[in-house]
Design a protein around this motif. Structure first.
Motif: not given
Length: 264
Positions: A134, A137-144, A169-170, A173
């Motif tokens: 991926k 742009s296809e993953i969440s902020g936490g994943m980045k 992050l929230d 996360t």
């Protein structure tokens, strides 16, 4: 026994025209190999400037940094930085973002197959192997941010430098990533220096918390030992007397600094 990472009488002054501002004054700290150190303080106390000096991104005006017996005077792969902004290249996949760092550091010492396996290993370490194809742009902020941590770890740094890595992050996360970093630290035994504004985060993750006085001319006000056994589980610490006492000590220090700001 000499310190693994030594910050010795660091001072930093910025000049703009005829005006000069002293940001840091006589900051000294000895860090042992495998220690997790957090630096906390109010905005403007020079925390990020200090981290950038350790990273070699900024030169100290006075004093210096010694890592594993060698002076730090430029950026290098022995000090990997994870910023609040993940800084991933948007046109590359998750795999390629990590592989870029691996190739930069190990192209002369490891085969292509070894570098491929090492890239996948570090993605698995942060539980991101499933998303290797991926793009950011296809993953969440936490994943980045997990990918950013994987990229830093893949360089096999002597010191991992974290500049408020969970700040954007929230809460949920952030908690998951804190747990992941604790697990990685337990597995690898790496030396970590982290900047944070979050008192609970500092107490949960750290072996010691370095509390900075207010800027300008900030210095180390107090250093708190966090005498909590590892592994640590956040739910078990909610009523833990040692945890609560450490949290209170940091909050008291920061509150006193805040009063000084209001009185100025």
């Amino acid at each position: 026994m000499p310190a693994y990472l030594e910050l010795s009488q660091i001072g930093k002054t910025f000049s703009r025209g005829a005006a000069t501002t002293e940001v840091l004054r006589d900051v000294s700290l000895d860090i042992a190999k495998g220690e997790y150190i957090s630096i906390i303080g109010h905005s403007g106390c020079g925390k990020s400037t200090l981290l950038n000096i350790v990273a070699g991104l900024t030169r100290a005006s006075t004093g210096g940094v010694i890592l594993d017996g060698r002076e730090v005077n430029a950026p290098g792969p022995d000090r990997a930085v994870v910023f609040q902004n993940h800084s991933l290249l948007p046109w590359l996949t998750v795999y390629d973002n990590v592989r870029l760092a691996v190739d930069k550091v190990f192209s002369g010492t490891r085969s292509r197959a070894e570098r491929h396996d090492w890239t996948l290993h570090n993605l698995d370490l942060v539980q991101m192997g499933h998303a290797k194809d991926k793009r950011p742009s296809e993953i969440s902020g936490g994943m980045k941010q997990r990918v950013g941590i994987a990229r830093a770890l893949a360089m096999e740094p002597k010191v991992l430098l974290l500049d408020e890595p969970f700040g954007a992050l929230d809460a949920l996360t952030r908690a998951h990533l804190q747990d992941s970093v604790m697990q990685i630290h337990a597995t690898l035994g790496n030396t970590i220096l982290m900047i944070t504004h979050d008192v609970d985060e500092a107490v949960l993750l750290s072996d010691r918390i370095v509390m900075m006085t207010n800027g300008p001319s900030a210095y180390v006000g107090e250093v708190l030992e966090v005498n909590l056994p590892r592994p640590r589980k956040r739910l078990d610490l909610v009523t833990n007397a040692t945890y609560l006492k450490a949290r209170e000590a940091v909050l008291k220090f920061l509150h006193e600094r805040h009063r000084f700001v209001e009185a100025a």
